[in-house]
Design a protein around this motif. Structure first.
Motif, PDB file in Angstrom:
ATOM      1  N   GLU A  12      47.561  35.981  36.073  1.00 28.71           N
ATOM      2  CA  GLU A  12      46.290  35.275  35.884  1.00 28.71           C
ATOM      3  C   GLU A  12      46.080  34.236  36.988  1.00 28.71           C
ATOM      4  O   GLU A  12      44.955  34.003  37.446  1.00 28.71           O
ATOM      5  N   ALA A  13      47.161  33.601  37.414  1.00 25.46           N
ATOM      6  CA  ALA A  13      47.069  32.607  38.486  1.00 25.46           C
ATOM      7  C   ALA A  13      46.645  33.277  39.784  1.00 25.46           C
ATOM      8  O   ALA A  13      45.781  32.766  40.509  1.00 25.46           O
ATOM      9  N   TYR A  14      47.235  34.413  40.088  1.00 25.24           N
ATOM     10  CA  TYR A  14      46.856  35.139  41.295  1.00 25.24           C
ATOM     11  C   TYR A  14      45.418  35.633  41.196  1.00 25.24           C
ATOM     12  O   TYR A  14      44.668  35.606  42.183  1.00 25.24           O
ATOM     13  N   ASN A  15      45.008  36.070  40.018  1.00 23.78           N
ATOM     14  CA  ASN A  15      43.625  36.519  39.859  1.00 23.78           C
ATOM     15  C   ASN A  15      42.653  35.377  40.134  1.00 23.78           C
ATOM     16  O   ASN A  15      41.596  35.585  40.732  1.00 23.78           O
ATOM     17  N   ALA A  16      43.010  34.170  39.729  1.00 21.93           N
ATOM     18  CA  ALA A  16      42.174  33.004  40.026  1.00 21.93           C
ATOM     19  C   ALA A  16      42.099  32.773  41.532  1.00 21.93           C
ATOM     20  O   ALA A  16      41.034  32.475  42.079  1.00 21.93           O
ATOM     21  N   MET A  17      43.233  32.930  42.212  1.00 19.95           N
ATOM     22  CA  MET A  17      43.249  32.774  43.669  1.00 19.95           C
ATOM     23  C   MET A  17      42.395  33.859  44.334  1.00 19.95           C
ATOM     24  O   MET A  17      41.675  33.583  45.297  1.00 19.95           O
ATOM     25  N   PHE A  18      42.465  35.071  43.831  1.00 27.41           N
ATOM     26  CA  PHE A  18      41.667  36.154  44.406  1.00 27.41           C
ATOM     27  C   PHE A  18      40.165  35.914  44.176  1.00 27.41           C
ATOM     28  O   PHE A  18      39.337  36.331  44.986  1.00 27.41           O
ATOM     29  N   THR A  19      39.826  35.230  43.083  1.00 28.08           N
ATOM     30  CA  THR A  19      38.429  34.843  42.860  1.00 28.08           C
ATOM     31  C   THR A  19      37.979  33.854  43.930  1.00 28.08           C
ATOM     32  O   THR A  19      36.867  33.956  44.459  1.00 28.08           O
ATOM     33  N   LEU A  20      38.854  32.893  44.274  1.00 24.58           N
ATOM     34  CA  LEU A  20      38.541  31.976  45.370  1.00 24.58           C
ATOM     35  C   LEU A  20      38.371  32.740  46.683  1.00 24.58           C
ATOM     36  O   LEU A  20      37.464  32.450  47.470  1.00 24.58           O
ATOM     37  N   GLU A  21      39.243  33.705  46.930  1.00 23.08           N
ATOM     38  CA  GLU A  21      39.146  34.498  48.152  1.00 23.08           C
ATOM     39  C   GLU A  21      37.830  35.281  48.209  1.00 23.08           C
ATOM     40  O   GLU A  21      37.216  35.392  49.273  1.00 23.08           O
ATOM     41  N   LYS A  22      37.402  35.805  47.083  1.00 23.20           N
ATOM     42  CA  LYS A  22      36.125  36.524  47.030  1.00 23.20           C
ATOM     43  C   LYS A  22      34.983  35.562  47.372  1.00 23.20           C
ATOM     44  O   LYS A  22      34.076  35.911  48.138  1.00 23.20           O
ATOM     45  N   TYR A  23      35.025  34.352  46.831  1.00 24.03           N
ATOM     46  CA  TYR A  23      34.027  33.331  47.143  1.00 24.03           C
ATOM     47  C   TYR A  23      34.003  33.067  48.652  1.00 24.03           C
ATOM     48  O   TYR A  23      32.934  33.007  49.267  1.00 24.03           O
ATOM     49  N   ILE A  24      35.188  32.915  49.261  1.00 27.79           N
ATOM     50  CA  ILE A  24      35.273  32.637  50.695  1.00 27.79           C
ATOM     51  C   ILE A  24      34.684  33.792  51.501  1.00 27.79           C
ATOM     52  O   ILE A  24      33.922  33.577  52.445  1.00 27.79           O
TER      53      ILE A  24
END
Length: 144
Positions: A12-24
Motif C-alpha cells: 500500500e505504501a508503494y502504491n501511494a508512491m506510484f500515485t505520486l509518480e503518476k501525478y508527476i
C-alpha cells in the motif's frame, strides 16, 4: 544484512508512491529537467541505486554525459540554463531543508521561469524523490 522489503511487506505504501509518480508524469515537466532533479537529489542523499537509475534515464532522454559529470558542480558550470540553475537551487534547498529552508532568492529566480502551478509540481517532484532516496538508503537497496 537483509533489511525489510517495503514493496513486499507494505505494498500500500508503494502504491501511494506510484500515485505520486503518476501525478508527476501528468505534470508535463520536461523529462530532462525531471531527471536532473532526480539525479541531483540522489547525489545529495547518497543514493547510488537512484543515481544509477536516473543517470541512465537522463541519457535515454537525451541528456549529455558532460552535463551529468558536472551536475554536482552546477554552480560553477556554464552548461546549465538560468531555468535549470533555479531548479537545481530549489532541489538542493528542499533536499537540505533543515539547513536554511528555501531562500527568497531561489524562490524569486523560480518565479522568473515558472508559474505557481509549475513551482508546486517541482516541489512535489523533489519531495517525492527525497522519499524514494530515503526508502532505498534505509532498506539498503543497491545498484545493479
Amino acid at each position: 544484512m537483509s533489511r525489510v522489503n517495503i514493496y513486499a511487506t507494505q505494498p500500500e505504501a508503494y502504491n501511494a508512491m506510484f500515485t505520486l509518480e503518476k501525478y508527476i508524469k501528468n505534470s508535463k515537466l520536461p523529462p530532462i529537467l525531471e531527471e536532473l532533479i532526480r539525479v541531483r537529489t540522489s547525489q545529495i542523499n547518497g543514493c547510488a541505486y537512484c543515481i544509477q537509475m536516473h543517470t541512465k534515464s537522463a541519457l535515454q532522454q537525451g541528456e549529455t554525459h558532460e552535463r551529468l559529470f558536472l551536475l554536482s558542480a552546477w554552480k560553477q558550470s556554464s552548461l546549465f540554463t538560468p531555468e535549470e540553475q533555479a531548479v537545481l537551487a530549489l532541489t538542493e534547498e528542499v533536499t537540505q531543508i533543515s539547513n536554511d529552508g528555501v531562500s527568497d532568492t531561489t524562490y524569486k529566480q523560480l518565479e522568473e521561469h515558472f508559474d505557481r502551478k509549475q513551482i508546486a509540481q517541482l516541489i512535489m517532484l523533489i519531495s517525492t524523490m527525497n522519499i524514494w532516496n530515503r526508502i532505498a538508503v534505509a532498506t539498503n537497496v543497491h545498484e545493479s
